[in-house]
Write an enzyme that holds these catalytic residues in place. Sequence first.
Site, short mmCIF file in Angstrom:
data_model
loop_
_atom_site.label_atom_id
_atom_site.label_comp_id
_atom_site.label_asym_id
_atom_site.label_seq_id
_atom_site.Cartn_x
_atom_site.Cartn_y
_atom_site.Cartn_z
N ASP A 136 0.99 -1.10 -0.08
CA ASP A 136 0.03 0.10 -0.08
C ASP A 136 0.80 1.13 0.02
OD1 ASP A 136 -2.19 -1.43 0.02
OD2 ASP A 136 -2.96 -0.88 1.89
N ASP A 138 0.17 4.08 1.32
CA ASP A 138 0.09 4.84 2.53
C ASP A 138 0.79 4.35 3.98
OD1 ASP A 138 -1.66 3.04 2.96
OD2 ASP A 138 -3.15 4.25 3.81
N TRP A 198 -13.73 -0.48 -1.48
CA TRP A 198 -12.89 -0.64 -0.15
C TRP A 198 -13.46 -1.71 0.65
CZ3 TRP A 198 -13.51 -1.26 4.76
CH2 TRP A 198 -12.26 -1.08 5.65
N GLU A 201 -10.89 -7.69 -0.02
CA GLU A 201 -9.94 -8.43 -1.07
C GLU A 201 -8.84 -8.93 -0.33
OE1 GLU A 201 -9.72 -4.97 -0.57
OE2 GLU A 201 -7.99 -4.81 -0.27
N ASP A 202 -8.49 -8.16 0.96
CA ASP A 202 -7.59 -8.96 1.67
C ASP A 202 -7.68 -10.10 2.36
OD1 ASP A 202 -8.94 -7.05 3.10
OD2 ASP A 202 -7.50 -6.24 4.00
N MET A 228 1.10 5.30 9.38
CA MET A 228 0.30 5.52 8.09
C MET A 228 0.22 6.86 7.55
SD MET A 228 -3.97 4.21 7.61
CE MET A 228 -3.41 2.38 7.54
N HIS A 231 -5.39 10.05 5.60
CA HIS A 231 -5.97 10.18 4.34
C HIS A 231 -7.47 10.01 4.70
CE1 HIS A 231 -6.68 6.06 3.43
NE2 HIS A 231 -5.52 6.01 3.78
N ARG A 233 -11.57 8.69 2.73
CA ARG A 233 -11.73 7.84 1.51
C ARG A 233 -12.19 8.32 0.30
NH1 ARG A 233 -14.67 3.57 4.54
NH2 ARG A 233 -12.42 3.26 5.28
N1 UDH Z 1 -5.28 3.20 -3.41
C1 UDH Z 1 -4.93 4.43 -4.02
N2 UDH Z 1 -5.86 5.38 -4.36
C2 UDH Z 1 -7.42 5.23 -4.20
C3 UDH Z 1 -7.64 4.25 -3.15
C4 UDH Z 1 -6.54 3.29 -2.82
O1 UDH Z 1 -3.99 4.68 -4.41
O2 UDH Z 1 -7.96 6.10 -4.41
C5 UDH Z 1 -4.39 2.30 -3.05
C6 UDH Z 1 -3.09 2.69 -2.10
O3 UDH Z 1 -2.12 1.87 -2.31
C7 UDH Z 1 -3.81 2.57 -0.54
C8 UDH Z 1 -4.56 1.18 -0.79
O4 UDH Z 1 -4.96 1.22 -2.02
O5 UDH Z 1 -2.81 2.38 0.35
C9 UDH Z 1 -5.45 1.01 0.15
O6 UDH Z 1 -6.53 1.70 0.40
P1 UDH Z 1 -6.67 2.70 1.61
O7 UDH Z 1 -5.38 3.28 1.74
O8 UDH Z 1 -7.84 3.62 1.16
O9 UDH Z 1 -7.11 1.67 2.59
P2 UDH Z 1 -6.88 2.12 4.05
O10 UDH Z 1 -5.85 2.71 4.62
O11 UDH Z 1 -7.10 0.56 4.57
O12 UDH Z 1 -8.33 2.78 4.45
C10 UDH Z 1 -6.69 0.32 6.01
C11 UDH Z 1 -7.58 -0.57 6.51
C12 UDH Z 1 -7.30 -1.91 6.64
C13 UDH Z 1 -8.58 -2.76 7.18
C14 UDH Z 1 -8.71 -4.14 6.35
C15 UDH Z 1 -9.97 -4.47 6.34
N3 UDH Z 1 -10.19 -5.90 5.69
#
Ligand code: UDH
Length: 286
Positions: A136, A138, A198, A201-202, A228, A231, A233
């Site tokens: 990821d 971030d 979102w 998938e993981d 992290m 950011h 959503r």
């Molecule tokens: N990403 C992008 N652009 C977008 C959306 C996602 O580049 O518009 C990529 C990016 O690499 C990001 C990854 O997809 O780091 C994951 O998306 P996210 O950063 O929005 O996810 P988030 O940080 O997830 O919110 C963290 C929580 C994990 C919980 C797992 C539940 N199964």
Amino acid sequence: QQQQKQATGASNSNGLPSCVDRHDILGGKFKPVMTELSPDALSYLFRDVTVGGTYTPDSCVPKEKTAIIIPFRDRSSHLNILLLNLLPMLKRQKVDFTVFVIDQQLPSIFNRGLLFNVGFLEASKLGPYDCFIFHDVDLVPINDLNFYHCNDGPTHFISGVNKFNYSLLYRDMFGGIVSFKKKQFLEINGASNMYFGWGGEDDDLRVRVVRRGLKIVRKYADIGLYDMIKHGRENSNGKNPVRGGLLKLAGKRQDSEGLSTIRYKVQGVDLLPLYTRVTVTVNMTE
Ligand code: UDH
């Protein structure tokens, strides 16, 4: 839990020793730099990374060739911060790597799992990679003893994130950063292509690993640490309302859907100074 150490290698035919994990000289926990540098400043800083984002250590022979695959859309500032922290760490760890940014174009909803498959297939066309680290954009590593390798089982790199008080959201989590040997990713038929938006998938990926009897390698609690980048959503990556239903049938779909059935269109492959950018479009109705 398992933390793998490489054996000390003997010297190679070209006189260089094999690269080993230097637990003795690496510093452990470090403070990441969370400010953004421009792409020009970054490429000046990392002049030893060759075009396309490749680095090969010159003091030892690495045991594997690694593709760092970043699923991506419209997060340039995150990417600049990640590169500023990740590249020096990989160099300290003597990793032989190329960075691939898999950039999904609008208008389709973001699909992280599908981008893993694209990254795996496109990187494999460009080089003989043995190890794939899906990363990821971030998540910034803060401990250089968190070695970026592939192991006997698919590996989850995260033991804690600052956002969750340096713990995991749930114990079985397999999101954020994972590595697979080429053979392991082929064996599970890659990731599912069906999770648009979102979430889910993981967990689907973990089901695929477990169903094939592969044992997940996890990092020690004080090693797999990440900060992290804050950011919100994105609208183009809203919560996937059907993720629960998809996940229930994850095991049943494994053989019939995944790496073997992916459909996408490559719009361009650009060798930029610090990474190879693969721009793709995805038709959500195919
Ligand atoms: N990403 C992008 N652009 C977008 C959306 C996602 O580049 O518009 C990529 C990016 O690499 C990001 C990854 O997809 O780091 C994951 O998306 P996210 O950063 O929005 O996810 P988030 O940080 O997830 O919110 C963290 C929580 C994990 C919980 C797992 C539940 N199964």
